[in-house]
Design a protein around this motif. Structure first.
Motif, PDB file in Angstrom:
ATOM      1  N   GLY A 175       7.190 -72.790  63.433  1.00 48.52           N
ATOM      2  CA  GLY A 175       6.188 -71.715  62.717  1.00 48.52           C
ATOM      3  C   GLY A 175       5.314 -72.342  61.533  1.00 48.52           C
ATOM      4  N   GLN A 176       5.709 -73.557  61.150  1.00 46.05           N
ATOM      5  CA  GLN A 176       5.244 -74.348  60.032  1.00 46.05           C
ATOM      6  C   GLN A 176       4.776 -73.505  58.912  1.00 46.05           C
ATOM      7  N   VAL A 177       6.088 -72.692  58.535  1.00 44.30           N
ATOM      8  CA  VAL A 177       5.823 -71.693  57.465  1.00 44.30           C
ATOM      9  C   VAL A 177       5.516 -72.645  56.069  1.00 44.30           C
ATOM     10  N   GLY A 178       4.638 -72.038  55.445  1.00 46.69           N
ATOM     11  CA  GLY A 178       4.201 -72.964  54.222  1.00 46.69           C
ATOM     12  C   GLY A 178       4.067 -72.043  52.925  1.00 46.69           C
ATOM     13  N   ARG A 179       4.170 -72.607  51.733  1.00 45.70           N
ATOM     14  CA  ARG A 179       4.309 -72.137  50.504  1.00 45.70           C
ATOM     15  C   ARG A 179       3.159 -70.739  50.416  1.00 45.70           C
ATOM     16  N   GLY A 180       3.971 -69.879  49.797  1.00 48.19           N
ATOM     17  CA  GLY A 180       2.930 -68.418  49.669  1.00 48.19           C
ATOM     18  C   GLY A 180       2.855 -67.596  51.040  1.00 48.19           C
ATOM     19  N   ASP A 181       3.424 -67.915  52.283  1.00 46.22           N
ATOM     20  CA  ASP A 181       3.123 -67.292  53.376  1.00 46.22           C
ATOM     21  C   ASP A 181       4.016 -65.961  53.317  1.00 46.22           C
ATOM     22  N   SER A 182       3.588 -65.093  54.136  1.00 44.50           N
ATOM     23  CA  SER A 182       4.350 -64.013  54.423  1.00 44.50           C
ATOM     24  C   SER A 182       5.029 -64.134  55.978  1.00 44.50           C
ATOM     25  N   VAL A 183       6.411 -63.913  55.884  1.00 45.96           N
ATOM     26  CA  VAL A 183       7.014 -64.063  57.122  1.00 45.96           C
ATOM     27  C   VAL A 183       7.832 -62.918  57.420  1.00 45.96           C
ATOM     28  N   ALA A 184       7.994 -62.605  58.929  1.00 49.84           N
ATOM     29  CA  ALA A 184       8.782 -61.594  59.082  1.00 49.84           C
ATOM     30  C   ALA A 184       9.666 -62.031  60.152  1.00 49.84           C
ATOM     31  N   VAL A 185      11.079 -61.666  60.157  1.00 51.42           N
ATOM     32  CA  VAL A 185      11.826 -62.366  61.192  1.00 51.42           C
ATOM     33  C   VAL A 185      12.594 -61.083  61.689  1.00 51.42           C
ATOM     34  N   ILE A 186      12.429 -60.979  63.464  1.00 48.01           N
ATOM     35  CA  ILE A 186      12.967 -59.927  63.957  1.00 48.01           C
ATOM     36  C   ILE A 186      14.447 -60.159  64.693  1.00 48.01           C
ATOM     37  N   GLY A 187      15.431 -59.529  64.355  1.00 48.18           N
ATOM     38  CA  GLY A 187      16.689 -60.178  64.597  1.00 48.18           C
ATOM     39  C   GLY A 187      17.198 -61.263  63.701  1.00 48.18           C
ATOM     40  N   CYS A 188      18.477 -60.652  62.964  1.00 43.33           N
ATOM     41  CA  CYS A 188      18.945 -61.396  61.881  1.00 43.33           C
ATOM     42  C   CYS A 188      20.603 -61.842  62.067  1.00 43.33           C
ATOM     43  N   GLY A 189      20.817 -62.035  63.593  1.00 48.39           N
ATOM     44  CA  GLY A 189      21.772 -62.833  64.054  1.00 48.39           C
ATOM     45  C   GLY A 189      21.890 -64.437  63.237  1.00 48.39           C
ATOM     46  N   GLY A 190      22.741 -65.127  63.802  1.00 49.36           N
ATOM     47  CA  GLY A 190      22.817 -66.652  63.300  1.00 49.36           C
ATOM     48  C   GLY A 190      21.440 -67.029  63.067  1.00 49.36           C
ATOM     49  N   VAL A 191      20.727 -66.808  64.412  1.00 53.50           N
ATOM     50  CA  VAL A 191      19.480 -67.579  64.500  1.00 53.50           C
ATOM     51  C   VAL A 191      18.487 -67.237  63.605  1.00 53.50           C
ATOM     52  N   GLY A 192      18.298 -65.831  63.353  1.00 54.17           N
ATOM     53  CA  GLY A 192      17.225 -65.076  62.560  1.00 54.17           C
ATOM     54  C   GLY A 192      17.645 -65.444  61.385  1.00 54.17           C
ATOM     55  N   ALA A 193      19.016 -65.218  60.716  1.00 53.59           N
ATOM     56  CA  ALA A 193      19.366 -65.477  59.466  1.00 53.59           C
ATOM     57  C   ALA A 193      18.964 -66.910  59.090  1.00 53.59           C
ATOM     58  N   ALA A 194      18.993 -67.666  59.920  1.00 54.35           N
ATOM     59  CA  ALA A 194      18.721 -69.367  59.396  1.00 54.35           C
ATOM     60  C   ALA A 194      17.158 -69.519  59.469  1.00 54.35           C
ATOM     61  N   ALA A 195      16.658 -68.521  60.253  1.00 52.90           N
ATOM     62  CA  ALA A 195      14.988 -68.550  60.148  1.00 52.90           C
ATOM     63  C   ALA A 195      14.458 -67.941  58.806  1.00 52.90           C
ATOM     64  N   VAL A 196      15.361 -66.990  58.151  1.00 48.54           N
ATOM     65  CA  VAL A 196      15.025 -66.552  57.037  1.00 48.54           C
ATOM     66  C   VAL A 196      15.509 -67.831  55.689  1.00 48.54           C
ATOM     67  N   ALA A 197      16.440 -68.236  55.976  1.00 47.26           N
ATOM     68  CA  ALA A 197      16.768 -69.369  55.152  1.00 47.26           C
ATOM     69  C   ALA A 197      15.900 -70.420  55.101  1.00 47.26           C
ATOM     70  N   GLY A 198      15.164 -70.854  56.342  1.00 50.04           N
ATOM     71  CA  GLY A 198      14.173 -71.909  56.591  1.00 50.04           C
ATOM     72  C   GLY A 198      12.952 -71.465  55.788  1.00 50.04           C
ATOM     73  N   SER A 199      12.536 -70.050  56.049  1.00 51.66           N
ATOM     74  CA  SER A 199      11.344 -69.745  55.347  1.00 51.66           C
ATOM     75  C   SER A 199      11.393 -69.702  54.037  1.00 51.66           C
ATOM     76  N   SER A 200      12.568 -69.404  53.476  1.00 52.83           N
ATOM     77  CA  SER A 200      12.686 -69.425  52.089  1.00 52.83           C
ATOM     78  C   SER A 200      12.618 -71.158  51.570  1.00 52.83           C
ATOM     79  N   LEU A 201      13.118 -71.848  52.524  1.00 55.26           N
ATOM     80  CA  LEU A 201      13.156 -73.199  51.925  1.00 55.26           C
ATOM     81  C   LEU A 201      11.697 -73.821  51.979  1.00 55.26           C
ATOM     82  N   ALA A 202      10.901 -73.137  52.794  1.00 60.32           N
ATOM     83  CA  ALA A 202       9.540 -73.680  52.825  1.00 60.32           C
ATOM     84  C   ALA A 202       8.554 -73.035  52.013  1.00 60.32           C
ATOM     85  N   GLY A 203       9.030 -72.044  51.224  1.00 60.00           N
ATOM     86  CA  GLY A 203       8.336 -71.445  50.056  1.00 60.00           C
ATOM     87  C   GLY A 203       7.614 -70.327  50.330  1.00 60.00           C
TER      88      GLY A 203
END
Ligand code: APR
Ligand code: ZN
Ligand code: ZN
Length: 361
Positions: A175-203
């Motif tokens: 996804g190349q999430v970058g600083r300041g982006d808005s991100v939506a994650v649909i489905g927050c099981g193990g994989v989606g929750a990790a996508a949330v954490a990754g988006s947070s790391l990416a700013g």
């Protein structure tokens, strides 16, 4: 020489798993025997046991693992006995067209150990995703081992081997999430929750977690979600649009693997946004979209394969972030269990009670 260890196998389609003794050979050229310290229970293990992935029963299950290298075969130089390693299921070749073009995560010549682990009667086992780490020891290819900081907890480190890397990578690599982006994650099981954490790391500035289970939304908040949407209560597309000033999110990550949720992801993105599919669909699933809706938007539709990760690059970095307290891998470990509790863990997984059950040795 072989050694005998305890391990969990799926003997026949649909049958409960069994804890048995297996024979692990000494490592041959390019191979490594790993003393497994922890291995997470992933949906893919359940899919192997239920049939559908392959018919090569019996399977030696388990593939989200960390351990210590016990012995190495001829020619192995990247890891040595005593190294703490996270295992991966895509040992890249470095020589194929994808590898040479600088996209090793699409390598089409990945490899596993050549020798087989066996049941005492000589029956060959098929290791899940070429790993088979619901076992006190397992045999893998050297390229499946990535050395990481030995002070990391094995239960947390092992999770990088599959689902958590898939989710973080879907956000950061695909996804190349970058600083300041808005991100939506649909489905927050193990994989989606990790996508949330990754988006947070990416700013990312805004991280909208969508699920139908409030327990999952609570965990997503812990991992960095700034907004949550229960898709049972409200239309998630409308909610995401409202939360992004009417535009839709810059990056929408689908981590369920169903046509309805992919459609939601498609319509919840900004006109120039990116949709990342990381949820795995089944062969019969299809999705019809008006071509004009595809044309009327820029952006891109992408799929994420193992988080488009390069284990040798991503695992040590993520373990460092974990050790610094910037990535909460422990939040994914709902429970640690013993080797003979894998079948029970499958039930809890089906009921949605856990992000991850992790076998510790
Ligand atoms: N809308 C939103 N969330 C949903 C919906 C829906 N309609 N249906 C299910 N979910 C949620 C579930 O409540 C659950 O939290 O999606 C989540 C799916 O998570 P898990 O079952 O834990 O699966 P996970 O391991 O995260 O994998 C998700 O990614 O890699 C693939 O094969 C994997 O397809 C699977 C997907
Ligand atoms: Zn390659
Ligand atoms: Zn997995």
């Amino acid at each position: 020489m072989t050694q005998e260890v305890r391990a969990v196998i799926a003997r026949a389609e649909g049958a409960p798993v069994e804890t048995v003794t297996i024979a692990v050979p000494d490592p041959g050229p390019g191979e490594v025997v790993v003393d497994v310290r922890a291995c997470g229970v992933c949906h893919t293990d359940l899919h192997y046991r239920q049939g559908g992935i392959s018919d090569d029963f019996p399977f030696l299950l388990g593939h989200e693992a960390a351990g210590v290298v016990e012995s190495v075969g001829e020619g192995v130089t990247d890891v040595a006995p005593g190294d703490f390693v996270v295992l991966n299921w895509r040992a890249v070749c470095g020589r194929c067209r994808s590898c040479l073009r600088g996209r090793p995560w699409y390598c089409f010549s990945t490899h596993n150990a050549t020798q087989k682990m066996r049941l005492p009667d000589g029956t060959e086992l098929t290791p899940a995703l070429g790993i088979g780490a619901f076992a006190e020891k397992t045999l893998v290819a050297a390229g499946q081992c990535t050395k990481v900081d030995p002070d990391a907890s094995p239960a947390a480190a092992g999770l990088l081997g599959c689902g958590v890397m898939a989710g973080i990578g879907a956000a950061v690599n695909t996804g190349q999430v970058g600083r300041g982006d808005s991100v939506a994650v649909i489905g927050c099981g193990g994989v989606g929750a990790a996508a949330v954490a990754g988006s947070s790391l990416a700013g990312a500035a805004k991280i909208i977690a969508v699920d139908i289970d409030d327990r999952k939304l609570a965990t997503a908040r812990k991992l960095g979600a700034t907004h949550t949407v229960n898709a049972k209560e409200v239309d998630p597309v409308e909610a995401i649009r409202e939360m992004t000033g009417g535009f839709g999110a810059d990056v929408v990550i689908e981590a369920v693997g169903r046509p309805e949720t992919y459609r939601q992801a498609f319509y919840a993105r900004d006109l120039a946004g990116t949709v990342v599919l990381v949820g795995v669909a089944t062969p019969e699933m299809t999705l019809e979209l008006p071509l004009l809706d595809v044309f009327g938007r820029g952006g891109s539709l992408k799929s994420s394969w193992y988080g488009d990760c390069l284990p040798s690059r991503d695992f040590p970095m993520l373990i460092d972030l974990y050790r610094q307290g910037r990535l909460d891998l422990d939040a994914f470990v709902t429970e640690t269990i013993a080797l003979d509790e894998v079948e029970k863990a499958f039930e809890r997984m089906r009921d949605g009670d856990v992000l991850r059950s992790v076998v510790v040795f």
